[in-house]
Enzyme design. Structure first.
Site, PDB file in Angstrom:
ATOM      1  N   TYR A 168       0.756  -1.200   0.063  1.00 52.78           N
ATOM      2  CA  TYR A 168       0.086  -0.084   0.165  1.00 52.78           C
ATOM      3  C   TYR A 168       1.031   1.264   0.041  1.00 52.78           C
ATOM      4  O   TYR A 168       0.671   2.185  -0.634  1.00 52.78           O
ATOM      5  CB  TYR A 168      -0.931   0.023   1.272  1.00 52.78           C
ATOM      6  CG  TYR A 168      -1.683   1.054   1.320  1.00 52.78           C
ATOM      7  CD1 TYR A 168      -2.992   1.356   0.610  1.00 52.78           C
ATOM      8  CD2 TYR A 168      -1.484   2.290   2.514  1.00 52.78           C
ATOM      9  CE1 TYR A 168      -3.686   2.517   0.643  1.00 52.78           C
ATOM     10  CE2 TYR A 168      -2.403   3.249   2.436  1.00 52.78           C
ATOM     11  CZ  TYR A 168      -3.473   3.639   1.725  1.00 52.78           C
ATOM     12  OH  TYR A 168      -4.116   4.321   1.915  1.00 52.78           O
ATOM     13  N   SER A 169       1.820   1.321   0.768  1.00 54.72           N
ATOM     14  CA  SER A 169       2.408   2.673   1.150  1.00 54.72           C
ATOM     15  C   SER A 169       3.405   2.822  -0.109  1.00 54.72           C
ATOM     16  O   SER A 169       3.666   4.006  -0.521  1.00 54.72           O
ATOM     17  CB  SER A 169       3.334   2.598   2.438  1.00 54.72           C
ATOM     18  OG  SER A 169       4.490   1.288   2.364  1.00 54.72           O
ATOM     19  N   ALA A 170       3.952   1.617  -0.710  1.00 56.76           N
ATOM     20  CA  ALA A 170       4.749   1.812  -1.760  1.00 56.76           C
ATOM     21  C   ALA A 170       4.040   2.293  -3.150  1.00 56.76           C
ATOM     22  O   ALA A 170       4.551   3.270  -3.985  1.00 56.76           O
ATOM     23  CB  ALA A 170       5.708   0.534  -2.285  1.00 56.76           C
ATOM     24  N   SER A 171       2.750   1.938  -3.146  1.00 56.60           N
ATOM     25  CA  SER A 171       1.947   2.184  -4.385  1.00 56.60           C
ATOM     26  C   SER A 171       1.387   3.710  -4.273  1.00 56.60           C
ATOM     27  O   SER A 171       1.391   4.504  -5.228  1.00 56.60           O
ATOM     28  CB  SER A 171       0.693   1.369  -4.481  1.00 56.60           C
ATOM     29  OG  SER A 171      -0.172   1.496  -3.338  1.00 56.60           O
TER      30      SER A 171
END
Length: 244
Positions: free
Chosen positions: A155-158
């Protein structure tokens, strides 16, 4: 401040949570709406409510993890003759919270990037040329302030990727009336945020919509909803244009 009466906005994830509240907010200001969800029945309630406010509106469906379905949705909108002036890329997914984060499956990244990065950017790339030709457009991409949390790495990377491409793309339209910015609703009690989140979804307004109303030809900015808690829309626009 931009007058949105009679303009058309596409809102992804419009059936619930922040997207639902955004739809009502925009309709109350006379903005016509294309309401996206995975299935048409999910948007029937919000469609009836915004139509009752006197605007035009219809539903467009797509499973955002299926990029061919996104293409079909965009073609469907074009076929209606709708000229999209404003895009709220609100829909997103947080797949799982991985306590054993070193065992995070790569499928978390693949699905997160499809829904949270690739689908929003497909929508941007489709509508921005039309906006530039007409001399007006607003894109508001929804990001997240999450950090130092490898339990939610996909989630955070996207979302970090969405930040990067939004800022870089925005630089190409700096000084024009096509403006591309980011918003962060904060941690809200939505289906994505969960029932233990500290903030009510309503707290995200007007922060999540202010990017549609600013009128200073600046792009690549970050509008966290927390910066606008308790403000009217007019106050939020003044603050956004003054401080960023």
């Amino acid at each position: 401040m931009v007058d949105v009466k009679g303009k058309w906005a596409l809102i992804t994830g419009a059936s619930r949570g922040i997207g639902y509240l955004t739809a009502l907010f925009m309709a109350k200001r006379g903005c016509n709406l294309v309401l996206h969800s995975r299935k048409a029945e999910h948007c029937e309630k919000v469609l009836s409510e915004v139509l009752a406010l006197g605007v035009e509106a219809y539903i467009a469906t797509a499973e955002l993890s299926d990029l061919s379905a996104v293409e079909k949705m965009l073609a469907f909108i074009d076929a209606q003759g709708t000229k999209i002036d404003i895009v709220f890329n609100n829909a997103g997914v947080q797949i799982a919270y991985r306590n054993e984060f070193l065992k995070t499956p790569m499928s978390d990244y693949e699905l997160s990037f499809r829904i949270n990065t690739m689908a929003p950017m497909m929508i941007c790339y489709h509508f921005i040329p039309q906006m530039a030709e007409r001399g007006f457009g607003r894109i508001i991409n929804t990001t997240s302030g999450i950090s130092l949390d490898p339990q939610q790495a996909g989630y955070s990377a996207s979302k970090a990727a969405l930040d990067k491409v939004t800022i870089d793309l925005g630089s190409k339209y700096e000084g024009t009336n096509v403006m591309i910015n980011l918003t962060d609703p904060g941690w809200c009690r939505t289906d994505l945020g969960g029932e233990n989140a500290p903030n009510a979804p309503e707290s995200a307004i007007p922060g999540v919509v202010v990017g549609a109303f600013v009128d200073d030809k600046k792009s690549g900015r970050y509008f966290p909803a927390g910066n606008f808690y308790g403000l009217t829309l007019e106050e939020a626009v003044v603050k956004a244009e003054k401080e960023q």
